[in-house]
Design a protein around this motif. Structure first.
Motif, PDB file in Angstrom:
ATOM      1  N   LEU A 323     -44.776 -17.382  37.103  1.00 16.36           N
ATOM      2  CA  LEU A 323     -45.495 -18.442  37.077  1.00 16.36           C
ATOM      3  C   LEU A 323     -46.038 -19.087  35.926  1.00 16.36           C
ATOM      4  O   LEU A 323     -46.311 -20.543  36.104  1.00 16.36           O
ATOM      5  N   LEU A 324     -44.851 -19.305  35.181  1.00 13.93           N
ATOM      6  CA  LEU A 324     -44.659 -20.248  34.402  1.00 13.93           C
ATOM      7  C   LEU A 324     -43.578 -20.848  33.830  1.00 13.93           C
ATOM      8  O   LEU A 324     -42.237 -20.434  34.739  1.00 13.93           O
ATOM      9  N   SER A 325     -43.696 -22.339  33.423  1.00 14.30           N
ATOM     10  CA  SER A 325     -42.243 -23.188  33.841  1.00 14.30           C
ATOM     11  C   SER A 325     -42.085 -23.613  31.955  1.00 14.30           C
ATOM     12  O   SER A 325     -43.268 -23.382  30.852  1.00 14.30           O
ATOM     13  N   PRO A 326     -41.720 -24.263  32.099  1.00 13.61           N
ATOM     14  CA  PRO A 326     -41.077 -25.339  30.526  1.00 13.61           C
ATOM     15  C   PRO A 326     -42.710 -26.195  30.674  1.00 13.61           C
ATOM     16  O   PRO A 326     -43.079 -25.907  29.239  1.00 13.61           O
ATOM     17  N   SER A 327     -43.065 -26.573  31.425  1.00 16.56           N
ATOM     18  CA  SER A 327     -44.106 -27.190  31.450  1.00 16.56           C
ATOM     19  C   SER A 327     -45.479 -26.280  31.364  1.00 16.56           C
ATOM     20  O   SER A 327     -45.642 -25.299  32.284  1.00 16.56           O
ATOM     21  N   PRO A 328     -46.683 -26.747  30.840  1.00  5.03           N
ATOM     22  CA  PRO A 328     -48.089 -25.992  30.279  1.00  5.03           C
ATOM     23  C   PRO A 328     -48.662 -25.442  31.831  1.00  5.03           C
ATOM     24  O   PRO A 328     -48.512 -26.632  31.762  1.00  5.03           O
ATOM     25  N   ALA A 329     -49.309 -24.338  32.042  1.00  5.23           N
ATOM     26  CA  ALA A 329     -49.612 -24.175  32.213  1.00  5.23           C
ATOM     27  C   ALA A 329     -51.410 -23.852  32.176  1.00  5.23           C
ATOM     28  O   ALA A 329     -51.474 -22.505  31.005  1.00  5.23           O
ATOM     29  N   ALA A 330     -52.582 -24.079  32.420  1.00  3.71           N
ATOM     30  CA  ALA A 330     -53.277 -23.720  32.587  1.00  3.71           C
ATOM     31  C   ALA A 330     -53.639 -21.706  32.822  1.00  3.71           C
ATOM     32  O   ALA A 330     -53.450 -21.999  33.475  1.00  3.71           O
ATOM     33  N   ASP A 332     -56.600 -20.662  33.272  1.00  2.00           N
ATOM     34  CA  ASP A 332     -57.697 -20.335  34.312  1.00  2.00           C
ATOM     35  C   ASP A 332     -56.384 -20.350  35.463  1.00  2.00           C
ATOM     36  O   ASP A 332     -57.135 -19.325  36.885  1.00  2.00           O
ATOM     37  N   GLU A 333     -55.239 -21.381  35.924  1.00  2.00           N
ATOM     38  CA  GLU A 333     -54.650 -21.203  36.866  1.00  2.00           C
ATOM     39  C   GLU A 333     -54.219 -20.532  36.957  1.00  2.00           C
ATOM     40  O   GLU A 333     -53.430 -19.775  38.094  1.00  2.00           O
ATOM     41  N   ILE A 334     -53.551 -19.458  35.974  1.00  6.00           N
ATOM     42  CA  ILE A 334     -52.748 -18.862  36.323  1.00  6.00           C
ATOM     43  C   ILE A 334     -53.282 -17.529  36.018  1.00  6.00           C
ATOM     44  O   ILE A 334     -52.728 -16.914  37.194  1.00  6.00           O
ATOM     45  N   VAL A 335     -54.458 -17.494  36.355  1.00  4.49           N
ATOM     46  CA  VAL A 335     -55.142 -16.206  37.232  1.00  4.49           C
ATOM     47  C   VAL A 335     -55.931 -16.842  38.126  1.00  4.49           C
ATOM     48  O   VAL A 335     -55.358 -14.975  39.417  1.00  4.49           O
ATOM     49  N   ARG A 336     -55.179 -17.986  38.738  1.00  4.20           N
ATOM     50  CA  ARG A 336     -56.164 -17.908  39.821  1.00  4.20           C
ATOM     51  C   ARG A 336     -54.974 -17.531  41.357  1.00  4.20           C
ATOM     52  O   ARG A 336     -55.047 -16.928  41.882  1.00  4.20           O
ATOM     53  N   LEU A 337     -53.981 -18.151  40.367  1.00  5.97           N
ATOM     54  CA  LEU A 337     -52.856 -17.989  41.243  1.00  5.97           C
ATOM     55  C   LEU A 337     -52.268 -16.664  41.381  1.00  5.97           C
ATOM     56  O   LEU A 337     -51.572 -15.817  42.624  1.00  5.97           O
ATOM     57  N   SER A 338     -52.192 -16.002  40.222  1.00  5.02           N
ATOM     58  CA  SER A 338     -51.595 -14.685  40.177  1.00  5.02           C
ATOM     59  C   SER A 338     -52.208 -13.233  40.783  1.00  5.02           C
ATOM     60  O   SER A 338     -51.712 -12.390  41.053  1.00  5.02           O
ATOM     61  N   GLY A 339     -53.527 -13.948  41.134  1.00  7.03           N
ATOM     62  CA  GLY A 339     -54.994 -12.553  41.785  1.00  7.03           C
ATOM     63  C   GLY A 339     -55.047 -11.533  40.008  1.00  7.03           C
ATOM     64  O   GLY A 339     -56.029 -10.359  40.782  1.00  7.03           O
ATOM     65  N   LEU A 340     -54.822 -11.426  39.776  1.00  5.46           N
ATOM     66  CA  LEU A 340     -55.132 -10.927  38.508  1.00  5.46           C
ATOM     67  C   LEU A 340     -56.545 -11.421  37.531  1.00  5.46           C
ATOM     68  O   LEU A 340     -57.012 -11.597  37.697  1.00  5.46           O
ATOM     69  N   GLU A 357     -41.447 -15.098  24.994  1.00  2.40           N
ATOM     70  CA  GLU A 357     -40.649 -15.483  25.982  1.00  2.40           C
ATOM     71  C   GLU A 357     -41.670 -16.506  26.678  1.00  2.40           C
ATOM     72  O   GLU A 357     -41.925 -17.297  27.413  1.00  2.40           O
ATOM     73  N   VAL A 358     -42.595 -17.351  25.415  1.00  5.00           N
ATOM     74  CA  VAL A 358     -43.840 -17.999  25.575  1.00  5.00           C
ATOM     75  C   VAL A 358     -44.207 -18.470  24.837  1.00  5.00           C
ATOM     76  O   VAL A 358     -44.501 -17.556  23.552  1.00  5.00           O
ATOM     77  N   VAL A 359     -44.817 -19.653  24.981  1.00  7.97           N
ATOM     78  CA  VAL A 359     -45.438 -20.612  23.718  1.00  7.97           C
ATOM     79  C   VAL A 359     -46.687 -20.665  24.670  1.00  7.97           C
ATOM     80  O   VAL A 359     -46.824 -21.312  25.712  1.00  7.97           O
ATOM     81  N   PHE A 360     -47.500 -21.192  23.275  1.00  7.46           N
ATOM     82  CA  PHE A 360     -48.768 -21.772  24.055  1.00  7.46           C
ATOM     83  C   PHE A 360     -48.667 -22.967  23.681  1.00  7.46           C
ATOM     84  O   PHE A 360     -48.332 -23.807  22.481  1.00  7.46           O
ATOM     85  N   THR A 361     -49.781 -23.965  23.800  1.00 12.30           N
ATOM     86  CA  THR A 361     -50.084 -25.192  23.327  1.00 12.30           C
ATOM     87  C   THR A 361     -51.368 -25.154  22.958  1.00 12.30           C
ATOM     88  O   THR A 361     -52.127 -24.544  23.467  1.00 12.30           O
ATOM     89  N   ALA A 362     -52.028 -26.489  22.092  1.00 15.77           N
ATOM     90  CA  ALA A 362     -53.107 -26.598  21.473  1.00 15.77           C
ATOM     91  C   ALA A 362     -53.952 -26.239  22.645  1.00 15.77           C
ATOM     92  O   ALA A 362     -55.535 -25.662  21.927  1.00 15.77           O
ATOM     93  N   GLY A 363     -54.007 -26.699  23.639  1.00 16.23           N
ATOM     94  CA  GLY A 363     -55.476 -26.730  24.624  1.00 16.23           C
ATOM     95  C   GLY A 363     -55.560 -25.465  25.477  1.00 16.23           C
ATOM     96  O   GLY A 363     -56.449 -24.883  26.098  1.00 16.23           O
ATOM     97  N   GLY A 364     -53.842 -24.658  24.980  1.00 20.30           N
ATOM     98  CA  GLY A 364     -54.768 -23.443  25.442  1.00 20.30           C
ATOM     99  C   GLY A 364     -53.776 -22.694  26.368  1.00 20.30           C
ATOM    100  O   GLY A 364     -53.263 -21.655  27.099  1.00 20.30           O
ATOM    101  N   GLY A 365     -53.147 -23.714  27.138  1.00 21.74           N
ATOM    102  CA  GLY A 365     -51.655 -23.499  28.289  1.00 21.74           C
ATOM    103  C   GLY A 365     -50.938 -22.556  27.299  1.00 21.74           C
ATOM    104  O   GLY A 365     -49.908 -22.647  26.933  1.00 21.74           O
ATOM    105  N   ALA A 366     -50.200 -22.398  28.203  1.00 26.13           N
ATOM    106  CA  ALA A 366     -49.227 -21.426  28.219  1.00 26.13           C
ATOM    107  C   ALA A 366     -47.716 -22.016  28.797  1.00 26.13           C
ATOM    108  O   ALA A 366     -47.774 -22.827  30.357  1.00 26.13           O
ATOM    109  N   ALA A 367     -46.546 -21.719  28.310  1.00 29.44           N
ATOM    110  CA  ALA A 367     -44.938 -22.306  28.826  1.00 29.44           C
ATOM    111  C   ALA A 367     -44.177 -21.343  28.181  1.00 29.44           C
ATOM    112  O   ALA A 367     -44.286 -20.682  27.324  1.00 29.44           O
ATOM    113  N   LEU A 368     -43.166 -21.644  29.105  1.00 29.65           N
ATOM    114  CA  LEU A 368     -41.881 -20.735  28.690  1.00 29.65           C
ATOM    115  C   LEU A 368     -41.486 -21.293  27.469  1.00 29.65           C
ATOM    116  O   LEU A 368     -41.282 -22.829  26.933  1.00 29.65           O
ATOM    117  N   ALA A 369     -40.812 -20.440  26.893  1.00 27.12           N
ATOM    118  CA  ALA A 369     -40.413 -20.433  25.175  1.00 27.12           C
ATOM    119  C   ALA A 369     -39.284 -21.397  25.751  1.00 27.12           C
ATOM    120  O   ALA A 369     -37.872 -20.840  26.710  1.00 27.12           O
TER     121      ALA A 369
END
Length: 369
Positions: A323-330, A332-340, A357-369
């Motif tokens: 579900l991740l890409s180079p653009s940060p994803a929140a 909450d959105e990952i939880v919703r889309l993953s069903g986890l 493999e993952v980096v986090f942004t200041a806002g708490g989002g996650a993106a591919l490293a």
């Protein structure tokens, strides 16, 4: 949680300074092991089993002791997220910063804090408004927070000197930036204010440190007031982070002919409250019912979170990674889309960060490293 041994505090700091251990992973490690020393011992093997190719080296004992000694030499105070006097609004963040350094009097952080931020190249009218607003907020018993930058930040600090203001720095608490504010830096300390930083003492700020600085500004504050800001402005990042944290955002309206007003006017279009003076801020704060208490206890160990054994772990990590890409994803959105569940997503993201493999942004989002 009082009276933590020196070794516990040192290892807490070491874990926080270990490469690939951001705030999310730090929290998951403490939730599982309950003690930073145990987490440090397990970390290299956890990183290997999470799929990391290169070995993960934890921050050394000597590095931890050197940072603590550097802070002591400055007279700064190390506050861990498990300390009772850690700022409660920071502790309530998801996730909280593992630690901050504070130089000066900590008492301003114990009052209700309001951030006043804005353009570096502010207008004379904007500077006058920021200074007057800060003075009125201070007189009302509030602490004004800002980032010691040129322009609106400096005017806000000066306006609130008499009542105690707090400056959050991107570098260490001894990294005065810009250098032109060396006198203001000293005046803040001499007037009973404080300097706050998540970075180690002695660190010179880089561009990557300023979003983290903005998160601390927003996290300490019940409300953020933007006085002047262009559309591409760090002040708008602070305002966005504050909104994501559930804090109040206010903006000072300005002329549509002035580029420095476009950011604030855009915030107003998005639903920010109008600020024409301190009474608007006080009215907004009076309607707050309070933020939730911190939801994380580091001790005793809960034995949940990071797990790298078992046939389902790889599947969970792969589902999140997909579900991740180079653009940060929140998250909450990952939880919703993953069903986890939220805990499963947090644990998977922590493992992916350890794997590089993952980096986090200041806002708490996650993106591919």
């Amino acid at each position: 949680m009082t009276g933590r041994p020196a070794a516990f505090r040192r290892d807490w700091l070491r874990l926080a300074r270990t490469p690939s251990v951001g705030a999310v992973t730090f929290r998951e490690l403490l939730r599982r092991f309950g003690d930073p020393s145990l987490a440090l011992e397990a970390l290299p093997d956890l990183a290997r089993r999470s799929g990391r190719v290169s070995p993960l080296s934890t921050a050394s004992v000597s590095a931890g002791e050197a940072e603590m000694a550097a802070g002591d030499a400055l007279g700064a105070r190390l506050l861990l997220a498990c300390d009772p006097d850690f700022p409660p609004l920071l502790a309530a963040l998801d996730p909280p910063p593992p630690l901050v350094w504070v130089l000066g009097d900590i008492r301003p952080l114990e009052r209700t804090c309001v951030a006043v931020v804005g353009a570096r190249a502010a207008s004379a009218l904007g500077l006058r408004f920021a200074g007057a607003l800060a003075g009125e907020l201070g007189a009302a018993g509030l602490t004004v927070i800002s980032g010691l930058a040129r322009g609106v930040d400096g005017a806000a600090h000066r306006g609130a000197l008499e009542t105690g203001t707090a400056a959050v720095l991107a570098g260490g608490v001894d990294d005065v930036y810009p250098p032109q504010h060396a006198d203001l830096y000293q005046e803040i300390l001499e007037a009973g204010g404080c300097i706050v930083s998540e970075a180690p003492p002695g660190r010179t700020a880089s561009a990557a440190d300023f979003p983290r600085r903005n998160r601390i500004i927003a996290g300490l504050s019940r409300a953020v007031v933007v006085v002047e800001a262009e559309l591409r402005s760090g002040s708008l990042i602070t305002a966005r982070l504050a909104a994501e944290m559930g804090r109040e955002v206010l903006a000072v309206p300005g002329s549509p002919l002035d580029p420095r007003s476009r950011g604030g006017n855009d915030l107003l279009r998005q639903g920010a409250a109008v600020c024409e003076g301190a009474e608007d801020v006080l009215r907004t704060l009076s309607g707050l019912n309070g933020l939730s208490d911190p939801g994380l206890e580091f001790d005793p160990p809960a034995q949940v979170g990071l797990e790298t054994d078992g046939p389902g772990r790889d599947t969970t990590r792969d589902r999140v990674l997909h579900l991740l890409s180079p653009s940060p994803a929140a998250r909450d959105e990952i939880v919703r889309l993953s069903g986890l569940s939220t805990s499963e997503v947090n644990a998977a993201l922590a493992e992916l960060e350890l794997a590089g493999e993952v980096v986090f942004t200041a806002g708490g989002g996650a993106a591919l490293a």
